[in-house]
Write a protein that holds these residues in place. Sequence first.
Motif, PDB file in Angstrom:
ATOM      1  N   VAL A  83       0.864  -1.182   0.000  1.00  8.03           N
ATOM      2  CA  VAL A  83       0.000   0.000   0.000  1.00  8.03           C
ATOM      3  C   VAL A  83       0.897   1.227   0.000  1.00  8.03           C
ATOM      4  CG1 VAL A  83      -1.737   1.309   1.275  1.00  8.03           C
ATOM      5  CG2 VAL A  83      -1.795  -1.195   1.292  1.00  8.03           C
ATOM      6  N   GLN A  84       0.585   2.160  -0.878  1.00 10.95           N
ATOM      7  CA  GLN A  84       1.356   3.387  -0.895  1.00 10.95           C
ATOM      8  C   GLN A  84       0.458   4.564  -1.204  1.00 10.95           C
ATOM      9  OE1 GLN A  84       3.893   2.024  -4.183  1.00 10.95           O
ATOM     10  NE2 GLN A  84       3.474   3.963  -5.184  1.00 10.95           N
ATOM     11  N   LYS A  85       0.869   5.707  -0.736  1.00  8.53           N
ATOM     12  CA  LYS A  85       0.146   6.945  -1.008  1.00  8.53           C
ATOM     13  C   LYS A  85       0.579   7.437  -2.382  1.00  8.53           C
ATOM     14  CE  LYS A  85      -2.158  10.741  -0.032  1.00  8.53           C
ATOM     15  NZ  LYS A  85      -2.275  11.265  -1.366  1.00  8.53           N
ATOM     16  N   TYR A  86      -0.391   7.744  -3.248  1.00 12.27           N
ATOM     17  CA  TYR A  86      -0.070   8.316  -4.550  1.00 12.27           C
ATOM     18  C   TYR A  86       0.422   9.735  -4.327  1.00 12.27           C
ATOM     19  CZ  TYR A  86      -0.417  10.064  -9.267  1.00 12.27           C
ATOM     20  OH  TYR A  86      -0.116  10.622 -10.477  1.00 12.27           O
ATOM     21  N   ILE A  87       1.499  10.094  -4.965  1.00 15.59           N
ATOM     22  CA  ILE A  87       2.066  11.434  -4.811  1.00 15.59           C
ATOM     23  C   ILE A  87       1.532  12.305  -5.936  1.00 15.59           C
ATOM     24  CG2 ILE A  87       4.199  12.777  -4.704  1.00 15.59           C
ATOM     25  CD1 ILE A  87       5.562  10.151  -3.763  1.00 15.59           C
ATOM     26  N   GLU A  88       0.664  13.246  -5.567  1.00  8.68           N
ATOM     27  CA  GLU A  88       0.015  14.085  -6.571  1.00  8.68           C
ATOM     28  C   GLU A  88       0.991  15.046  -7.247  1.00  8.68           C
ATOM     29  OE1 GLU A  88      -1.330  13.491  -3.586  1.00  8.68           O
ATOM     30  OE2 GLU A  88      -3.229  12.527  -4.054  1.00  8.68           O
ATOM     31  N   ARG A  89       1.967  15.534  -6.486  1.00  7.65           N
ATOM     32  CA  ARG A  89       2.978  16.438  -7.042  1.00  7.65           C
ATOM     33  C   ARG A  89       4.355  15.813  -6.832  1.00  7.65           C
ATOM     34  NH1 ARG A  89       1.680  21.943  -4.333  1.00  7.65           N
ATOM     35  NH2 ARG A  89       0.355  20.746  -2.972  1.00  7.65           N
ATOM     36  N   PRO A  90       4.751  14.899  -7.712  1.00  4.07           N
ATOM     37  CA  PRO A  90       6.005  14.165  -7.495  1.00  4.07           C
ATOM     38  C   PRO A  90       7.246  15.014  -7.753  1.00  4.07           C
ATOM     39  CG  PRO A  90       5.112  13.623  -9.630  1.00  4.07           C
ATOM     40  CD  PRO A  90       4.092  14.499  -8.950  1.00  4.07           C
ATOM     41  N   MET A  91       8.352  14.619  -7.135  1.00  2.00           N
ATOM     42  CA  MET A  91       9.646  15.201  -7.492  1.00  2.00           C
ATOM     43  C   MET A  91       9.990  14.674  -8.873  1.00  2.00           C
ATOM     44  SD  MET A  91      12.074  15.283  -4.129  1.00  2.00           S
ATOM     45  CE  MET A  91      12.412  13.546  -4.155  1.00  2.00           C
ATOM     46  N   LEU A  92      10.626  15.509  -9.667  1.00  3.58           N
ATOM     47  CA  LEU A  92      10.983  15.122 -11.027  1.00  3.58           C
ATOM     48  C   LEU A  92      12.484  15.300 -11.225  1.00  3.58           C
ATOM     49  CD1 LEU A  92       8.119  17.009 -12.915  1.00  3.58           C
ATOM     50  CD2 LEU A  92       8.133  14.616 -12.202  1.00  3.58           C
ATOM     51  N   VAL A  93      13.042  14.481 -12.087  1.00  2.00           N
ATOM     52  CA  VAL A  93      14.426  14.645 -12.514  1.00  2.00           C
ATOM     53  C   VAL A  93      14.378  14.927 -14.006  1.00  2.00           C
ATOM     54  CG1 VAL A  93      16.650  13.497 -12.845  1.00  2.00           C
ATOM     55  CG2 VAL A  93      15.350  13.121 -10.738  1.00  2.00           C
ATOM     56  N   ARG A  94      14.772  16.140 -14.363  1.00  4.32           N
ATOM     57  CA  ARG A  94      14.709  16.572 -15.766  1.00  4.32           C
ATOM     58  C   ARG A  94      13.319  16.361 -16.354  1.00  4.32           C
ATOM     59  NH1 ARG A  94      20.673  14.992 -18.064  1.00  4.32           N
ATOM     60  NH2 ARG A  94      21.757  16.386 -16.667  1.00  4.32           N
ATOM     61  N   GLY A  95      12.292  16.641 -15.536  1.00  2.00           N
ATOM     62  CA  GLY A  95      10.910  16.563 -15.997  1.00  2.00           C
ATOM     63  C   GLY A  95      10.313  15.165 -16.021  1.00  2.00           C
ATOM     64  N   ARG A  96      11.031  14.187 -15.488  1.00  6.40           N
ATOM     65  CA  ARG A  96      10.552  12.807 -15.523  1.00  6.40           C
ATOM     66  C   ARG A  96      10.368  12.248 -14.120  1.00  6.40           C
ATOM     67  NH1 ARG A  96      11.178  12.043 -20.741  1.00  6.40           N
ATOM     68  NH2 ARG A  96      12.994  12.596 -21.897  1.00  6.40           N
ATOM     69  N   LYS A  97       9.318  11.441 -13.954  1.00  3.51           N
ATOM     70  CA  LYS A  97       9.115  10.740 -12.685  1.00  3.51           C
ATOM     71  C   LYS A  97      10.171   9.650 -12.546  1.00  3.51           C
ATOM     72  CE  LYS A  97       4.966   9.555 -11.416  1.00  3.51           C
ATOM     73  NZ  LYS A  97       3.571   9.072 -11.387  1.00  3.51           N
ATOM     74  N   PHE A  98      10.445   9.292 -11.310  1.00  2.79           N
ATOM     75  CA  PHE A  98      11.422   8.246 -11.055  1.00  2.79           C
ATOM     76  C   PHE A  98      11.046   7.519  -9.778  1.00  2.79           C
ATOM     77  CE2 PHE A  98      12.786  11.811  -8.595  1.00  2.79           C
ATOM     78  CZ  PHE A  98      13.360  11.276  -7.458  1.00  2.79           C
ATOM     79  N   ASP A  99      11.611   6.353  -9.591  1.00  3.56           N
ATOM     80  CA  ASP A  99      11.455   5.679  -8.303  1.00  3.56           C
ATOM     81  C   ASP A  99      12.765   5.009  -7.936  1.00  3.56           C
ATOM     82  OD1 ASP A  99      11.301   2.657  -8.888  1.00  3.56           O
ATOM     83  OD2 ASP A  99       9.680   3.404 -10.155  1.00  3.56           O
ATOM     84  N   ILE A 100      12.923   4.809  -6.653  1.00  5.40           N
ATOM     85  CA  ILE A 100      14.112   4.167  -6.104  1.00  5.40           C
ATOM     86  C   ILE A 100      13.673   2.838  -5.532  1.00  5.40           C
ATOM     87  CG2 ILE A 100      15.968   4.324  -4.405  1.00  5.40           C
ATOM     88  CD1 ILE A 100      15.530   7.409  -4.505  1.00  5.40           C
ATOM     89  N   ARG A 101      14.296   1.765  -5.951  1.00  3.13           N
ATOM     90  CA  ARG A 101      13.994   0.437  -5.439  1.00  3.13           C
ATOM     91  C   ARG A 101      15.060   0.063  -4.422  1.00  3.13           C
ATOM     92  NH1 ARG A 101       9.661  -2.272  -8.190  1.00  3.13           N
ATOM     93  NH2 ARG A 101       8.554  -0.494  -9.054  1.00  3.13           N
TER      94      ARG A 101
END
Length: 111
Positions: free
Chosen positions: A64-82
């Motif tokens: 379960v995770q909270k959807y991030i409505e205003r995500p941090m972006l790197v060069r305009g792209r979403k990212f995730d860390i595993r």
Amino acid sequence: MRECVAAALARLQRVDPHFELGAEGRGVWIVKPSGLSCGVGIRCLRSIGDVARAVAELEFKAVVQKYIERPMLVRGRKFDIRLWVLVTSTVLLVVWGFSECYLRFSSQRFT
């Protein structure tokens, strides 16, 4: 244990004012079945009650995770860390972190 969880959620609310727990109709929560990938079985829900029911339907084998409505972006792209962790005790909290992780970047710019 409940007191620890309540305190952690209160701290999260102070750090991230967009975090909403139990607020009906505000915010979006994501429920993912354990063991599946590529978006299979993902549900987006708006209340913590709906989240609890969805997790129970999955026999508590879910992420379960909270959807991030205003995500941090790197060069305009979403990212995730595993990053993988193993919790071996919740009485006296013991968490082990795997030394390696990886990053994933979206192929398309976020709009």
